[in-house]
Motif scaffolding. Structure first.
Motif, PDB file in Angstrom:
ATOM      1  N   ASP A  11      53.318  96.222  75.810  1.00 14.81           N
ATOM      2  CA  ASP A  11      52.882  96.512  77.181  1.00 14.81           C
ATOM      3  C   ASP A  11      53.095  95.341  78.134  1.00 14.81           C
ATOM      4  O   ASP A  11      53.710  95.480  79.188  1.00 14.81           O
ATOM      5  CB  ASP A  11      51.396  96.906  77.149  1.00 14.81           C
ATOM      6  CG  ASP A  11      50.904  97.341  78.500  1.00 14.81           C
ATOM      7  OD1 ASP A  11      51.248  98.453  78.926  1.00 14.81           O
ATOM      8  OD2 ASP A  11      50.194  96.555  79.148  1.00 14.81           O
ATOM      9  N   PRO A  36      58.286  94.172  65.511  1.00 14.30           N
ATOM     10  CA  PRO A  36      58.305  94.982  64.279  1.00 14.30           C
ATOM     11  C   PRO A  36      58.723  96.424  64.548  1.00 14.30           C
ATOM     12  O   PRO A  36      59.219  97.095  63.649  1.00 14.30           O
ATOM     13  CB  PRO A  36      56.849  94.924  63.785  1.00 14.30           C
ATOM     14  CG  PRO A  36      56.232  93.757  64.450  1.00 14.30           C
ATOM     15  CD  PRO A  36      56.971  93.533  65.742  1.00 14.30           C
ATOM     16  N   PRO A  79      50.200  90.874  69.568  1.00 17.74           N
ATOM     17  CA  PRO A  79      48.762  91.138  69.766  1.00 17.74           C
ATOM     18  C   PRO A  79      47.904  89.949  69.309  1.00 17.74           C
ATOM     19  O   PRO A  79      48.274  89.211  68.383  1.00 17.74           O
ATOM     20  CB  PRO A  79      48.508  92.369  68.889  1.00 17.74           C
ATOM     21  CG  PRO A  79      49.844  92.996  68.675  1.00 17.74           C
ATOM     22  CD  PRO A  79      50.825  91.869  68.669  1.00 17.74           C
ATOM     23  N   THR A  86      51.816  83.694  63.901  1.00 19.21           N
ATOM     24  CA  THR A  86      53.137  83.712  64.543  1.00 19.21           C
ATOM     25  C   THR A  86      53.410  82.403  65.299  1.00 19.21           C
ATOM     26  O   THR A  86      54.517  81.869  65.230  1.00 19.21           O
ATOM     27  CB  THR A  86      53.259  84.927  65.490  1.00 19.21           C
ATOM     28  OG1 THR A  86      52.128  84.957  66.357  1.00 19.21           O
ATOM     29  CG2 THR A  86      53.338  86.224  64.716  1.00 19.21           C
ATOM     30  N   ASP A 186      39.376  89.056  75.987  1.00 19.18           N
ATOM     31  CA  ASP A 186      40.528  89.702  76.631  1.00 19.18           C
ATOM     32  C   ASP A 186      40.622  89.381  78.121  1.00 19.18           C
ATOM     33  O   ASP A 186      41.694  88.992  78.600  1.00 19.18           O
ATOM     34  CB  ASP A 186      40.476  91.218  76.442  1.00 19.18           C
ATOM     35  CG  ASP A 186      41.765  91.849  76.950  1.00 19.18           C
ATOM     36  OD1 ASP A 186      42.845  91.400  76.525  1.00 19.18           O
ATOM     37  OD2 ASP A 186      41.704  92.754  77.799  1.00 19.18           O
ATOM     38  N   TYR A 190      40.078  84.691  81.820  1.00 21.98           N
ATOM     39  CA  TYR A 190      40.702  84.283  83.097  1.00 21.98           C
ATOM     40  C   TYR A 190      39.737  83.436  83.922  1.00 21.98           C
ATOM     41  O   TYR A 190      40.065  82.312  84.297  1.00 21.98           O
ATOM     42  CB  TYR A 190      41.177  85.517  83.889  1.00 21.98           C
ATOM     43  CG  TYR A 190      42.299  86.274  83.210  1.00 21.98           C
ATOM     44  CD1 TYR A 190      43.591  85.782  83.212  1.00 21.98           C
ATOM     45  CD2 TYR A 190      42.059  87.464  82.555  1.00 21.98           C
ATOM     46  CE1 TYR A 190      44.620  86.467  82.578  1.00 21.98           C
ATOM     47  CE2 TYR A 190      43.081  88.153  81.917  1.00 21.98           C
ATOM     48  CZ  TYR A 190      44.355  87.653  81.928  1.00 21.98           C
ATOM     49  OH  TYR A 190      45.366  88.315  81.299  1.00 21.98           O
TER      50      TYR A 190
HETATM   51  N1  LIG Z   1      48.859  94.320  78.328  1.00 23.62           N
HETATM   52  C1  LIG Z   1      48.406  93.508  79.269  1.00 23.62           C
HETATM   53  O1  LIG Z   1      48.238  93.899  80.432  1.00 23.62           O
HETATM   54  C2  LIG Z   1      48.144  92.070  78.941  1.00 23.62           C
HETATM   55  C3  LIG Z   1      47.775  91.224  79.995  1.00 23.62           C
HETATM   56  C4  LIG Z   1      47.592  89.855  79.725  1.00 23.62           C
HETATM   57  C5  LIG Z   1      47.742  89.400  78.443  1.00 23.62           C
HETATM   58  N2  LIG Z   1      48.067  90.246  77.419  1.00 23.62           N
HETATM   59  C6  LIG Z   1      48.218  89.674  76.089  1.00 23.62           C
HETATM   60  O2  LIG Z   1      49.526  89.955  75.621  1.00 23.62           O
HETATM   61  C7  LIG Z   1      49.531  90.106  74.200  1.00 23.62           C
HETATM   62  C8  LIG Z   1      50.157  91.438  73.848  1.00 23.62           C
HETATM   63  O3  LIG Z   1      49.397  92.479  74.441  1.00 23.62           O
HETATM   64  P1  LIG Z   1      50.018  93.915  74.740  1.00 23.62           P
HETATM   65  O4  LIG Z   1      49.020  94.608  75.565  1.00 23.62           O
HETATM   66  O5  LIG Z   1      51.409  93.774  75.231  1.00 23.62           O
HETATM   67  O6  LIG Z   1      50.008  94.535  73.276  1.00 23.62           O
HETATM   68  P2  LIG Z   1      50.989  95.658  72.702  1.00 23.62           P
HETATM   69  O7  LIG Z   1      50.339  96.140  71.463  1.00 23.62           O
HETATM   70  O8  LIG Z   1      51.343  96.644  73.765  1.00 23.62           O
HETATM   71  O9  LIG Z   1      52.332  94.852  72.381  1.00 23.62           O
HETATM   72  C9  LIG Z   1      52.424  93.901  71.378  1.00 23.62           C
HETATM   73  C10 LIG Z   1      53.768  94.036  70.708  1.00 23.62           C
HETATM   74  O10 LIG Z   1      53.882  93.004  69.742  1.00 23.62           O
HETATM   75  C11 LIG Z   1      54.511  93.553  68.594  1.00 23.62           C
HETATM   76  N3  LIG Z   1      54.310  92.587  67.503  1.00 23.62           N
HETATM   77  C12 LIG Z   1      55.001  91.426  67.422  1.00 23.62           C
HETATM   78  N4  LIG Z   1      54.642  90.748  66.341  1.00 23.62           N
HETATM   79  C13 LIG Z   1      53.735  91.473  65.732  1.00 23.62           C
HETATM   80  C14 LIG Z   1      53.020  91.266  64.529  1.00 23.62           C
HETATM   81  N5  LIG Z   1      53.157  90.162  63.777  1.00 23.62           N
HETATM   82  N6  LIG Z   1      52.173  92.211  64.162  1.00 23.62           N
HETATM   83  C15 LIG Z   1      52.000  93.323  64.923  1.00 23.62           C
HETATM   84  N7  LIG Z   1      52.661  93.559  66.055  1.00 23.62           N
HETATM   85  C16 LIG Z   1      53.532  92.635  66.462  1.00 23.62           C
HETATM   86  C17 LIG Z   1      53.976  94.952  68.505  1.00 23.62           C
HETATM   87  O11 LIG Z   1      54.796  95.802  67.735  1.00 23.62           O
HETATM   88  C18 LIG Z   1      53.957  95.359  69.966  1.00 23.62           C
HETATM   89  O12 LIG Z   1      55.181  95.950  70.377  1.00 23.62           O
HETATM   90  C19 LIG Z   1      48.071  89.968  73.759  1.00 23.62           C
HETATM   91  O13 LIG Z   1      47.844  88.646  73.353  1.00 23.62           O
HETATM   92  C20 LIG Z   1      47.276  90.247  75.034  1.00 23.62           C
HETATM   93  O14 LIG Z   1      46.043  89.544  75.039  1.00 23.62           O
HETATM   94  C21 LIG Z   1      48.277  91.567  77.648  1.00 23.62           C
END
Ligand SMILES: NC(=O)c1ccc[n+]([C@@H]2O[C@H](COP(=O)([O-])OP(=O)(O)OC[C@H]3O[C@@H](n4cnc5c(N)ncnc54)[C@H](O)[C@@H]3O)[C@@H](O)[C@H]2O)c1
Length: 372
Positions: A11, A36, A79, A86, A186, A190
Protein backbone atom coordinates in the motif's frame (compact mmCIF):
# COMPACT_ATOMS: atom_id res chain seq x y z
CA UNK A 1 22.32 9.37 -9.69
CA UNK A 2 21.42 7.55 -6.46
CA UNK A 3 20.41 3.91 -7.01
CA UNK A 4 17.82 2.45 -4.66
CA UNK A 5 16.27 -0.95 -4.06
CA UNK A 6 12.72 -1.26 -2.68
CA UNK A 7 11.63 -4.06 -0.34
CA UNK A 8 7.84 -4.37 -0.07
CA UNK A 9 5.56 -3.25 -2.87
CA UNK A 10 2.33 -2.82 -0.92
CA UNK A 11 0.00 0.00 0.00
CA UNK A 12 2.50 2.65 1.07
CA UNK A 13 4.85 1.85 -1.82
CA UNK A 14 2.18 2.50 -4.45
CA UNK A 15 0.00 5.14 -2.83
CA UNK A 16 2.67 7.33 -1.21
CA UNK A 17 6.28 6.51 -2.14
CA UNK A 18 5.67 6.22 -5.87
CA UNK A 19 4.15 9.72 -6.30
CA UNK A 20 6.80 11.14 -3.94
CA UNK A 21 9.64 9.63 -5.97
CA UNK A 22 8.39 11.58 -8.99
CA UNK A 23 9.99 14.66 -7.39
CA UNK A 24 13.37 12.91 -7.64
CA UNK A 25 13.29 12.14 -11.36
CA UNK A 26 16.76 12.66 -12.78
CA UNK A 27 18.40 12.23 -9.35
CA UNK A 28 17.23 8.74 -8.40
CA UNK A 29 16.83 5.37 -10.04
CA UNK A 30 14.91 2.59 -8.33
CA UNK A 31 16.91 -0.09 -10.05
CA UNK A 32 15.70 -3.10 -8.03
CA UNK A 33 12.61 -4.21 -6.15
CA UNK A 34 11.24 -7.30 -4.48
CA UNK A 35 8.09 -8.55 -2.73
CA UNK A 36 7.09 -12.05 -1.62
CA UNK A 37 3.98 -11.52 -3.78
CA UNK A 38 5.73 -11.49 -7.17
CA UNK A 39 3.04 -9.72 -9.26
CA UNK A 40 3.17 -6.73 -6.90
CA UNK A 41 6.91 -6.36 -7.45
CA UNK A 42 6.43 -6.68 -11.22
CA UNK A 43 3.77 -3.96 -11.22
CA UNK A 44 5.88 -1.68 -9.02
CA UNK A 45 8.91 -2.16 -11.29
CA UNK A 46 6.85 -1.23 -14.32
CA UNK A 47 5.33 1.87 -12.72
CA UNK A 48 8.51 3.17 -11.06
CA UNK A 49 10.50 2.50 -14.24
CA UNK A 50 8.05 4.56 -16.28
CA UNK A 51 7.93 7.30 -13.64
CA UNK A 52 11.69 7.77 -13.27
CA UNK A 53 12.73 6.82 -16.79
CA UNK A 54 15.19 4.24 -15.39
CA UNK A 55 14.77 0.44 -15.63
CA UNK A 56 13.87 -1.46 -12.45
CA UNK A 57 14.73 -5.16 -12.15
CA UNK A 58 12.50 -7.52 -10.13
CA UNK A 59 14.20 -9.95 -7.76
CA UNK A 60 12.48 -13.05 -6.32
CA UNK A 61 13.75 -12.53 -2.75
CA UNK A 62 15.40 -9.88 -0.59
CA UNK A 63 18.58 -11.97 -0.49
CA UNK A 64 18.70 -11.91 -4.30
CA UNK A 65 18.02 -8.18 -4.47
CA UNK A 66 20.82 -7.43 -2.01
CA UNK A 67 23.26 -8.91 -4.55
CA UNK A 68 22.10 -6.47 -7.25
CA UNK A 69 25.03 -4.41 -8.54
CA UNK A 70 25.45 -0.72 -7.77
CA UNK A 71 22.81 -0.13 -5.08
CA UNK A 72 23.41 2.86 -2.76
CA UNK A 73 20.59 2.04 -0.40
CA UNK A 74 17.33 0.22 0.22
CA UNK A 75 13.88 1.51 1.19
CA UNK A 76 12.39 -1.04 3.59
CA UNK A 77 8.63 -0.85 3.09
CA UNK A 78 7.79 -4.30 4.47
CA UNK A 79 5.15 -4.70 7.22
CA UNK A 80 6.17 -3.63 10.74
CA UNK A 81 6.70 -7.12 12.26
CA UNK A 82 9.41 -7.91 9.65
CA UNK A 83 11.53 -4.78 10.04
CA UNK A 84 14.19 -6.21 12.38
CA UNK A 85 14.93 -9.28 10.24
CA UNK A 86 14.84 -7.46 6.91
CA UNK A 87 16.76 -4.35 7.99
CA UNK A 88 19.40 -6.66 9.55
CA UNK A 89 19.86 -8.34 6.16
CA UNK A 90 20.09 -5.01 4.35
CA UNK A 91 22.72 -3.62 6.74
CA UNK A 92 24.63 -6.92 6.76
CA UNK A 93 24.85 -6.65 2.98
CA UNK A 94 26.73 -3.37 3.49
CA UNK A 95 23.86 -1.21 2.21
CA UNK A 96 22.38 1.99 3.62
CA UNK A 97 18.76 1.63 4.70
CA UNK A 98 15.73 3.84 5.15
CA UNK A 99 13.20 1.85 7.16
CA UNK A 100 9.53 2.60 7.43
CA UNK A 101 8.34 2.84 11.03
CA UNK A 102 8.78 1.31 13.51
CA UNK A 103 12.53 0.75 13.48
CA UNK A 104 11.94 -2.67 15.13
CA UNK A 105 9.60 -4.45 17.54
CA UNK A 106 11.68 -4.16 20.71
CA UNK A 107 14.30 -1.80 22.11
CA UNK A 108 16.88 -4.58 22.14
CA UNK A 109 16.30 -5.15 18.43
CA UNK A 110 16.46 -1.42 17.67
CA UNK A 111 19.76 -1.05 19.52
CA UNK A 112 21.14 -4.15 17.80
CA UNK A 113 20.32 -2.55 14.43
CA UNK A 114 22.12 0.67 15.44
CA UNK A 115 25.20 -1.34 16.44
CA UNK A 116 25.04 -3.34 13.22
CA UNK A 117 24.90 -0.17 11.11
CA UNK A 118 27.93 1.19 13.00
CA UNK A 119 29.85 -2.07 12.62
CA UNK A 120 29.13 -2.23 8.90
CA UNK A 121 29.87 1.47 8.38
CA UNK A 122 26.50 2.12 6.75
CA UNK A 123 23.66 4.51 7.51
CA UNK A 124 20.31 3.58 9.01
CA UNK A 125 17.61 6.25 8.85
CA UNK A 126 14.06 5.65 10.01
CA UNK A 127 10.53 6.90 9.55
CA UNK A 128 8.44 8.65 10.66
CA UNK A 129 9.70 11.55 8.61
CA UNK A 130 8.00 14.19 10.79
CA UNK A 131 11.16 16.19 11.55
CA UNK A 132 12.31 16.10 7.91
CA UNK A 133 9.02 17.54 6.63
CA UNK A 134 9.06 21.17 5.51
CA UNK A 135 6.48 22.02 8.18
CA UNK A 136 8.46 20.64 11.12
CA UNK A 137 11.79 22.00 9.83
CA UNK A 138 10.08 25.41 9.85
CA UNK A 139 8.52 24.74 13.27
CA UNK A 140 11.91 23.83 14.74
CA UNK A 141 13.44 27.04 13.37
CA UNK A 142 10.64 29.09 14.97
CA UNK A 143 10.90 27.32 18.34
CA UNK A 144 14.72 27.56 18.36
CA UNK A 145 14.54 31.26 17.44
CA UNK A 146 12.28 31.89 20.45
CA UNK A 147 9.19 32.98 18.48
CA UNK A 148 6.74 31.66 21.12
CA UNK A 149 9.17 31.75 24.05
CA UNK A 150 10.20 28.69 26.02
CA UNK A 151 7.97 25.74 25.02
CA UNK A 152 5.99 24.38 27.97
CA UNK A 153 3.39 22.03 26.51
CA UNK A 154 2.70 19.96 23.40
CA UNK A 155 -0.70 18.36 22.91
CA UNK A 156 -1.37 16.01 20.01
CA UNK A 157 -3.85 13.48 18.71
CA UNK A 158 -3.94 10.69 16.19
CA UNK A 159 -7.43 9.36 16.66
CA UNK A 160 -9.76 7.56 14.26
CA UNK A 161 -11.15 4.03 13.82
CA UNK A 162 -8.00 2.62 12.21
CA UNK A 163 -7.32 1.09 8.78
CA UNK A 164 -10.33 -1.27 8.80
CA UNK A 165 -12.40 1.80 7.90
CA UNK A 166 -9.91 3.55 5.57
CA UNK A 167 -11.66 2.91 2.25
CA UNK A 168 -8.51 3.66 0.26
CA UNK A 169 -6.34 1.20 2.25
CA UNK A 170 -5.13 -1.71 0.09
CA UNK A 171 -3.20 -3.77 2.71
CA UNK A 172 -4.54 -6.19 5.35
CA UNK A 173 -5.89 -4.10 8.25
CA UNK A 174 -6.07 -6.99 10.80
CA UNK A 175 -2.47 -6.71 12.09
CA UNK A 176 -3.07 -3.08 13.14
CA UNK A 177 -5.50 -4.22 15.88
CA UNK A 178 -3.03 -6.65 17.49
CA UNK A 179 -0.38 -6.02 20.15
CA UNK A 180 2.23 -6.15 17.36
CA UNK A 181 1.07 -2.77 15.98
CA UNK A 182 -1.78 -0.76 17.58
CA UNK A 183 -2.56 2.96 17.20
CA UNK A 184 0.50 4.38 18.94
CA UNK A 185 3.06 2.35 17.02
CA UNK A 186 1.23 2.98 13.74
CA UNK A 187 0.17 6.65 13.88
CA UNK A 188 1.06 7.96 17.36
CA UNK A 189 4.69 7.75 16.21
CA UNK A 190 4.23 10.87 14.03
CA UNK A 191 3.52 13.34 16.87
CA UNK A 192 5.84 11.49 19.28
CA UNK A 193 8.65 11.99 16.76
CA UNK A 194 7.66 15.66 16.45
CA UNK A 195 7.45 16.21 20.22
CA UNK A 196 10.88 14.70 20.86
CA UNK A 197 12.33 16.36 17.76
CA UNK A 198 11.29 19.79 19.04
CA UNK A 199 11.82 19.34 22.80
CA UNK A 200 14.55 16.68 22.80
CA UNK A 201 14.41 13.34 24.61
CA UNK A 202 11.55 12.96 27.10
CA UNK A 203 12.26 12.14 30.75
CA UNK A 204 9.26 9.99 31.66
CA UNK A 205 6.05 8.56 30.23
CA UNK A 206 2.80 7.51 31.86
CA UNK A 207 -0.36 6.22 30.22
CA UNK A 208 -3.76 4.66 30.59
CA UNK A 209 -5.38 2.65 27.85
CA UNK A 210 -7.16 -0.53 26.89
CA UNK A 211 -9.36 -2.30 24.37
CA UNK A 212 -12.56 -0.27 24.19
CA UNK A 213 -14.09 -1.72 21.00
CA UNK A 214 -13.24 -5.46 20.79
CA UNK A 215 -14.29 -5.87 17.15
CA UNK A 216 -14.05 -3.84 13.95
CA UNK A 217 -16.20 -4.51 10.89
CA UNK A 218 -14.31 -3.44 7.79
CA UNK A 219 -15.82 -0.90 5.38
CA UNK A 220 -12.93 -1.16 2.89
CA UNK A 221 -14.81 -2.02 -0.35
CA UNK A 222 -12.64 -5.11 -1.10
CA UNK A 223 -13.05 -6.35 2.50
CA UNK A 224 -16.55 -5.05 3.22
CA UNK A 225 -18.12 -6.75 6.26
CA UNK A 226 -14.94 -8.63 7.33
CA UNK A 227 -14.82 -8.96 11.12
CA UNK A 228 -11.52 -8.14 12.85
CA UNK A 229 -10.86 -9.11 16.49
CA UNK A 230 -9.10 -6.35 18.46
CA UNK A 231 -6.43 -8.02 20.61
CA UNK A 232 -4.18 -5.04 21.44
CA UNK A 233 -5.05 -1.71 23.12
CA UNK A 234 -7.04 0.43 20.70
CA UNK A 235 -7.02 3.52 22.94
CA UNK A 236 -4.02 5.10 24.68
CA UNK A 237 -3.86 8.39 26.60
CA UNK A 238 -0.19 9.20 27.06
CA UNK A 239 1.58 11.82 29.15
CA UNK A 240 5.23 12.83 28.80
CA UNK A 241 7.53 14.99 30.89
CA UNK A 242 10.71 16.90 30.04
CA UNK A 243 13.07 18.23 32.68
CA UNK A 244 15.63 20.90 31.95
CA UNK A 245 17.58 23.78 33.40
CA UNK A 246 15.05 26.31 32.07
CA UNK A 247 12.03 24.55 33.60
CA UNK A 248 9.73 21.63 32.90
CA UNK A 249 7.68 20.89 29.83
CA UNK A 250 4.85 18.45 29.35
CA UNK A 251 3.29 16.47 26.52
CA UNK A 252 -0.02 14.76 25.97
CA UNK A 253 -0.97 12.34 23.18
CA UNK A 254 -4.46 10.97 22.50
CA UNK A 255 -3.80 7.88 20.36
CA UNK A 256 -6.73 5.78 19.20
CA UNK A 257 -8.07 3.30 16.66
CA UNK A 258 -11.46 3.38 18.42
CA UNK A 259 -12.58 6.99 18.04
CA UNK A 260 -14.79 7.91 15.05
CA UNK A 261 -13.10 11.30 14.63
CA UNK A 262 -12.12 14.40 16.56
CA UNK A 263 -11.89 18.07 15.68
CA UNK A 264 -8.90 18.54 18.02
CA UNK A 265 -5.80 19.88 16.30
CA UNK A 266 -3.35 17.16 15.36
CA UNK A 267 -0.44 18.96 17.07
CA UNK A 268 -0.19 22.09 19.21
CA UNK A 269 2.87 23.58 20.83
CA UNK A 270 2.48 26.23 23.51
CA UNK A 271 5.20 28.56 24.80
CA UNK A 272 5.42 31.43 27.26
CA UNK A 273 4.07 33.95 24.77
CA UNK A 274 2.49 32.09 21.91
CA UNK A 275 0.98 28.93 20.48
CA UNK A 276 1.24 27.12 17.17
CA UNK A 277 -1.55 24.80 16.07
CA UNK A 278 -1.74 22.28 13.21
CA UNK A 279 -5.29 21.42 12.17
CA UNK A 280 -6.32 17.84 11.45
CA UNK A 281 -9.29 18.78 9.30
CA UNK A 282 -9.46 18.52 6.33
CA UNK A 283 -6.01 16.85 6.52
CA UNK A 284 -2.70 17.46 8.27
CA UNK A 285 -1.08 15.38 5.52
CA UNK A 286 -1.06 18.34 3.13
CA UNK A 287 2.19 20.25 3.73
CA UNK A 288 0.98 23.17 1.62
CA UNK A 289 -1.60 24.04 4.32
CA UNK A 290 -0.38 26.74 6.71
CA UNK A 291 -0.39 26.35 10.50
CA UNK A 292 -2.15 28.70 12.93
CA UNK A 293 0.10 30.97 14.97
CA UNK A 294 -0.97 33.00 17.97
CA UNK A 295 1.30 35.54 19.63
CA UNK A 296 0.23 37.31 22.81
CA UNK A 297 0.26 41.09 22.61
CA UNK A 298 2.33 42.31 25.58
CA UNK A 299 1.40 45.98 25.12
CA UNK A 300 -1.39 47.84 26.92
CA UNK A 301 -3.35 48.44 23.71
CA UNK A 302 -4.77 46.44 20.87
CA UNK A 303 -6.12 42.94 20.82
CA UNK A 304 -4.82 40.64 23.55
CA UNK A 305 -4.22 37.83 21.05
CA UNK A 306 -4.52 37.24 17.30
CA UNK A 307 -4.38 34.07 15.25
CA UNK A 308 -2.57 34.33 11.91
CA UNK A 309 -1.68 31.79 9.22
CA UNK A 310 2.01 30.93 9.00
CA UNK A 311 4.43 28.41 7.54
CA UNK A 312 7.51 27.99 5.38
CA UNK A 313 7.80 30.13 2.22
CA UNK A 314 8.94 27.11 0.23
CA UNK A 315 7.63 23.63 1.07
CA UNK A 316 10.07 21.92 -1.30
CA UNK A 317 9.34 19.21 -3.85
CA UNK A 318 6.92 17.00 -1.87
CA UNK A 319 3.54 17.85 -0.36
CA UNK A 320 3.04 14.81 1.89
CA UNK A 321 4.99 14.29 5.16
CA UNK A 322 5.71 10.58 4.55
CA UNK A 323 7.33 11.49 1.22
CA UNK A 324 9.81 13.73 3.07
CA UNK A 325 11.53 10.54 4.34
CA UNK A 326 12.84 9.05 1.08
CA UNK A 327 13.64 12.57 -0.16
CA UNK A 328 15.76 13.19 2.95
CA UNK A 329 17.43 9.75 2.62
CA UNK A 330 18.43 10.56 -0.95
CA UNK A 331 19.66 14.04 0.01
CA UNK A 332 21.83 12.55 2.77
CA UNK A 333 23.19 9.85 0.44
CA UNK A 334 23.98 12.57 -2.10
CA UNK A 335 25.81 14.60 0.58
CA UNK A 336 23.28 17.45 0.29
CA UNK A 337 22.24 17.39 3.95
CA UNK A 338 23.03 15.95 7.36
CA UNK A 339 20.92 13.08 8.75
CA UNK A 340 17.81 14.18 10.67
CA UNK A 341 15.83 10.93 10.89
CA UNK A 342 18.35 9.07 13.03
CA UNK A 343 17.92 5.51 14.24
CA UNK A 344 18.65 6.79 17.76
CA UNK A 345 15.65 9.12 17.59
CA UNK A 346 13.42 6.34 16.23
CA UNK A 347 14.64 4.10 19.07
CA UNK A 348 13.69 6.74 21.66
CA UNK A 349 10.19 6.99 20.15
CA UNK A 350 9.93 3.19 20.41
CA UNK A 351 11.13 3.47 24.04
CA UNK A 352 8.26 5.91 24.73
CA UNK A 353 5.69 3.62 23.10
CA UNK A 354 6.85 0.52 24.97
CA UNK A 355 7.10 2.59 28.17
CA UNK A 356 3.51 3.83 27.69
CA UNK A 357 2.29 0.24 27.30
CA UNK A 358 4.15 -0.78 30.46
CA UNK A 359 2.70 2.19 32.35
CA UNK A 360 -0.84 1.35 31.17
CA UNK A 361 -0.41 -2.24 32.40
CA UNK A 362 0.65 -0.83 35.79
CA UNK A 363 -2.37 1.46 36.09
CA UNK A 364 -0.60 4.61 34.88
CA UNK A 365 2.59 4.59 36.99
CA UNK A 366 5.35 6.69 35.35
CA UNK A 367 8.16 4.91 33.52
CA UNK A 368 11.56 6.68 33.36
CA UNK A 369 13.14 6.96 29.90
CA UNK A 370 16.77 6.71 28.83
CA UNK A 371 16.49 9.18 25.92
CA UNK A 372 18.90 9.40 23.00
N1 LIG B 1 0.01 2.20 4.18
C1 LIG B 1 0.27 3.40 4.67
O1 LIG B 1 -0.46 4.37 4.43
C2 LIG B 1 1.52 3.61 5.47
C3 LIG B 1 1.82 4.92 5.87
C4 LIG B 1 3.02 5.16 6.56
C5 LIG B 1 3.84 4.10 6.86
N2 LIG B 1 3.51 2.82 6.50
C6 LIG B 1 4.44 1.76 6.85
O2 LIG B 1 4.85 1.10 5.66
C7 LIG B 1 5.11 -0.28 5.91
C8 LIG B 1 4.30 -1.12 4.96
O3 LIG B 1 2.92 -0.85 5.17
P1 LIG B 1 1.82 -1.12 4.04
O4 LIG B 1 0.59 -0.49 4.53
O5 LIG B 1 2.36 -0.75 2.71
O6 LIG B 1 1.69 -2.70 4.16
P2 LIG B 1 1.25 -3.72 3.00
O7 LIG B 1 0.92 -4.98 3.70
O8 LIG B 1 0.23 -3.09 2.11
O9 LIG B 1 2.58 -3.87 2.12
C9 LIG B 1 3.73 -4.49 2.58
C10 LIG B 1 4.33 -5.29 1.45
O10 LIG B 1 5.55 -5.85 1.91
C11 LIG B 1 5.64 -7.17 1.40
N3 LIG B 1 6.71 -7.84 2.15
C12 LIG B 1 8.02 -7.59 1.94
N4 LIG B 1 8.77 -8.33 2.73
C13 LIG B 1 7.95 -9.06 3.45
C14 LIG B 1 8.19 -10.05 4.43
N5 LIG B 1 9.42 -10.39 4.85
N6 LIG B 1 7.13 -10.63 4.96
C15 LIG B 1 5.87 -10.29 4.57
N7 LIG B 1 5.61 -9.37 3.64
C16 LIG B 1 6.65 -8.76 3.07
C17 LIG B 1 4.23 -7.68 1.43
O11 LIG B 1 4.02 -8.77 0.55
C18 LIG B 1 3.45 -6.45 0.99
O12 LIG B 1 3.31 -6.39 -0.42
C19 LIG B 1 4.78 -0.51 7.39
O13 LIG B 1 5.96 -0.41 8.14
C20 LIG B 1 3.87 0.67 7.74
O14 LIG B 1 3.99 1.03 9.11
C21 LIG B 1 2.38 2.56 5.80
Amino acid sequence: MIRLGVLGCGDVAFRTYLPGLAALRGRVAVSACTDPIAPRAAQFAEEVGALLGEPCAVYPTLDDMLKAPGLDGVLNLSPAPYHFDTTSKILNAGLNCYSEKPIAGTLEEARALMRLADDRGVMLLCAPATMASSRFRWLKEQIDSGLIGRPTLITAQQANMGPALWREYKGDPAVFYTEKVGPTLDTGVYPLHGMTGLLGPATSVSAVGGIVNPERISTIPERYGERIAVTGNDLMLIHLTWGGPDGPAFGQLFSSFSTPRTTQPVFEIHGERGSISIADIPTWYDLSRPVDLLLLNPSRDGKYETWVKAGPDDIGPVTQPIQSGPLHFVDVLAGREQPILSAAHATHVLEIIRGAEQSARQGGAPVMLEGF
